[in-house]
Design a protein around this motif. Structure first.
Motif, PDB file in Angstrom:
ATOM      1  N   THR A 101       2.618 -18.425   9.334  1.00 10.11           N
ATOM      2  CA  THR A 101       1.848 -19.086  10.381  1.00 10.11           C
ATOM      3  C   THR A 101       2.245 -18.475  11.719  1.00 10.11           C
ATOM      4  O   THR A 101       3.421 -18.162  11.940  1.00 10.11           O
ATOM      5  CB  THR A 101       2.132 -20.600  10.394  1.00 10.11           C
ATOM      6  N   PHE A 102       1.261 -18.279  12.583  1.00  8.83           N
ATOM      7  CA  PHE A 102       1.544 -17.776  13.934  1.00  8.83           C
ATOM      8  C   PHE A 102       0.749 -18.615  14.921  1.00  8.83           C
ATOM      9  O   PHE A 102      -0.475 -18.735  14.807  1.00  8.83           O
ATOM     10  CB  PHE A 102       1.151 -16.308  14.073  1.00  8.83           C
ATOM     11  N   ALA A 103       1.471 -19.218  15.871  1.00 13.44           N
ATOM     12  CA  ALA A 103       0.842 -20.112  16.838  1.00 13.44           C
ATOM     13  C   ALA A 103       1.126 -19.645  18.261  1.00 13.44           C
ATOM     14  O   ALA A 103       2.197 -19.104  18.554  1.00 13.44           O
ATOM     15  CB  ALA A 103       1.357 -21.539  16.653  1.00 13.44           C
ATOM     16  N   LEU A 160      -2.569  -8.470  10.952  1.00 11.22           N
ATOM     17  CA  LEU A 160      -2.114  -7.085  10.895  1.00 11.22           C
ATOM     18  C   LEU A 160      -0.885  -6.891  11.782  1.00 11.22           C
ATOM     19  O   LEU A 160       0.066  -6.197  11.396  1.00 11.22           O
ATOM     20  CB  LEU A 160      -3.239  -6.143  11.324  1.00 11.22           C
ATOM     21  N   SER A 161      -0.876  -7.497  12.969  1.00 12.34           N
ATOM     22  CA  SER A 161       0.279  -7.397  13.865  1.00 12.34           C
ATOM     23  C   SER A 161       1.525  -8.024  13.246  1.00 12.34           C
ATOM     24  O   SER A 161       2.643  -7.519  13.405  1.00 12.34           O
ATOM     25  CB  SER A 161      -0.026  -8.075  15.206  1.00 12.34           C
ATOM     26  N   LEU A 162       1.340  -9.128  12.529  1.00  7.11           N
ATOM     27  CA  LEU A 162       2.459  -9.761  11.838  1.00  7.11           C
ATOM     28  C   LEU A 162       2.991  -8.872  10.721  1.00  7.11           C
ATOM     29  O   LEU A 162       4.204  -8.721  10.543  1.00  7.11           O
ATOM     30  CB  LEU A 162       2.011 -11.106  11.272  1.00  7.11           C
ATOM     31  N   LEU A 163       2.078  -8.260   9.961  1.00  7.87           N
ATOM     32  CA  LEU A 163       2.489  -7.381   8.871  1.00  7.87           C
ATOM     33  C   LEU A 163       3.238  -6.164   9.389  1.00  7.87           C
ATOM     34  O   LEU A 163       4.212  -5.709   8.781  1.00  7.87           O
ATOM     35  CB  LEU A 163       1.266  -6.930   8.078  1.00  7.87           C
ATOM     36  N   SER A 216       2.886   2.992   9.117  1.00  7.56           N
ATOM     37  CA  SER A 216       2.191   3.514  10.300  1.00  7.56           C
ATOM     38  C   SER A 216       1.060   2.559  10.650  1.00  7.56           C
ATOM     39  O   SER A 216       0.560   1.832   9.786  1.00  7.56           O
ATOM     40  CB  SER A 216       1.645   4.923  10.039  1.00  7.56           C
ATOM     41  N   VAL A 217       0.658   2.570  11.927  1.00  9.00           N
ATOM     42  CA  VAL A 217      -0.327   1.612  12.418  1.00  9.00           C
ATOM     43  C   VAL A 217      -1.358   2.329  13.282  1.00  9.00           C
ATOM     44  O   VAL A 217      -0.995   3.014  14.246  1.00  9.00           O
ATOM     45  CB  VAL A 217       0.337   0.497  13.260  1.00  9.00           C
ATOM     46  N   MET A 218      -2.621   2.188  12.936  1.00  6.05           N
ATOM     47  CA  MET A 218      -3.714   2.629  13.806  1.00  6.05           C
ATOM     48  C   MET A 218      -4.254   1.403  14.518  1.00  6.05           C
ATOM     49  O   MET A 218      -4.762   0.476  13.898  1.00  6.05           O
ATOM     50  CB  MET A 218      -4.832   3.286  13.002  1.00  6.05           C
ATOM     51  N   ASP A 238      -6.491  -0.983  12.009  1.00  3.10           N
ATOM     52  CA  ASP A 238      -7.179  -2.104  12.642  1.00  3.10           C
ATOM     53  C   ASP A 238      -8.546  -1.644  13.133  1.00  3.10           C
ATOM     54  O   ASP A 238      -8.655  -0.942  14.141  1.00  3.10           O
ATOM     55  CB  ASP A 238      -6.344  -2.642  13.813  1.00  3.10           C
ATOM     56  N   GLU A 239      -9.584  -2.028  12.409  1.00  5.91           N
ATOM     57  CA  GLU A 239     -10.968  -1.670  12.716  1.00  5.91           C
ATOM     58  C   GLU A 239     -11.128  -0.164  12.975  1.00  5.91           C
ATOM     59  O   GLU A 239     -11.653   0.256  14.010  1.00  5.91           O
ATOM     60  CB  GLU A 239     -11.478  -2.477  13.909  1.00  5.91           C
TER      61      GLU A 239
END
Length: 261
Positions: A19-21, A55-58, A89-91, A169-170
């Motif tokens: 969970t992210f709040a 995605l940011s959490l992962l 890696s993250v796009m 991400d998109e």
């Protein structure tokens, strides 16, 4: 619902009741799933459903308010930056730059987490540039590129990082039809080489064609998890998106097509 995964493949991502709040508002709530090597998983859902937050959490860019995210069995918050950059890696969704690097230089930055190996680095950069249809762009100033060209550079930089886990991400949002297909074929090739890939997509037909599995988000919750043809039913799409669709089968195409009604 049946999941499209090889039960013998290594689990590389695991989330448990995440969970992210922010300011008391839950952007994602109680999310649990796993991702195995050699799998393409698409995160889909309407705007504001929690896909990019997930995605940011992962990726470890933000920490969950509750629950746990693991990469290769280790809490993502316990990874040091260097090893984490060699693991995943993250796009990002936005690809603008204020610095006048050339396309080749920008792509080469994906090799920074690794020790310098000039011959291998050049081979990988050249391969990523070719794979992203950037041949002839090598000396272009990245600040002069169109949105779609910049997205292809970002994908090439992510690809050249050669990590076993990839978050996108998109990646197709700014691309024309040809380059959407080129990029997602490349994603499938990386999967065939053993990478685990999570990709945020808005186009459900791309998810149907290229994903092994889809996670459908709605209002911050995971409402479906399964193979695309089962998870993306007419009923579920209408419930989550508030839009009626028909599933059609077109001659010469193996997967169904969703058409708004």
């Amino acid at each position: 619902m049946k999941e499209a995964e090889d039960p013998t493949a290594e689990v590389v991502i695991r989330t448990e009741d995440v969970t992210f709040a922010v300011d008391g508002r839950e952007l994602v709530s109680g999310i649990s799933f796993s991702l195995r090597a050699g799998e393409v998983v698409a995160l889909v859902g309407p705007n504001g459903a929690g896909k990019s937050t997930m995605l940011s959490l992962l990726a470890g860019d933000v920490a969950p308010t509750q629950g746990r995210v693991e990469i290769s069995g280790i809490d993502v918050r316990s990874w040091k930056p260097g090893p984490l950059a060699r693991k995943r890696s993250v796009m990002l969704q936005h690809n603008s730059s204020n610095f006048s690097f050339s396309v080749r230089e920008a792509v080469h930055m994906g090799r920074l987490p690794w020790g310098v190996d000039p011959v291998r680095d050049e081979e990988l950069v050249a391969e990523a540039i070719e794979d992203s249809d950037l041949a002839g762009f090598e000396t272009r100033d990245i600040t002069t590129l169109s949105g779609g060209e910049a997205a292809r550079v970002s994908y090439a930089r992510t690809r050249v990082q050669t990590t076993p886990v990839i978050f996108l991400d998109e990646p197709t949002a700014a691309l024309d039809l040809k380059h959407q297909e080129t990029l997602l074929r490349s994603v499938r090739n990386l999967r065939d080489e053993g990478a685990a890939i999570i990709v945020v997509l808005h186009d459900l037909n791309l998810a149907l064609r290229y994903a092994d599995r889809v996670l459908v988000f709605g209002n911050g919750e995971l409402v479906a998890d399964g193979v695309p043809e089962e998870a993306l039913s007419e009923e579920l799409v209408e419930e989550v998106y508030g839009q009626r669709v028909r599933r059609l089968k077109a001659e010469g195409i193996d997967t169904p097509i969703l058409v708004p009604v």
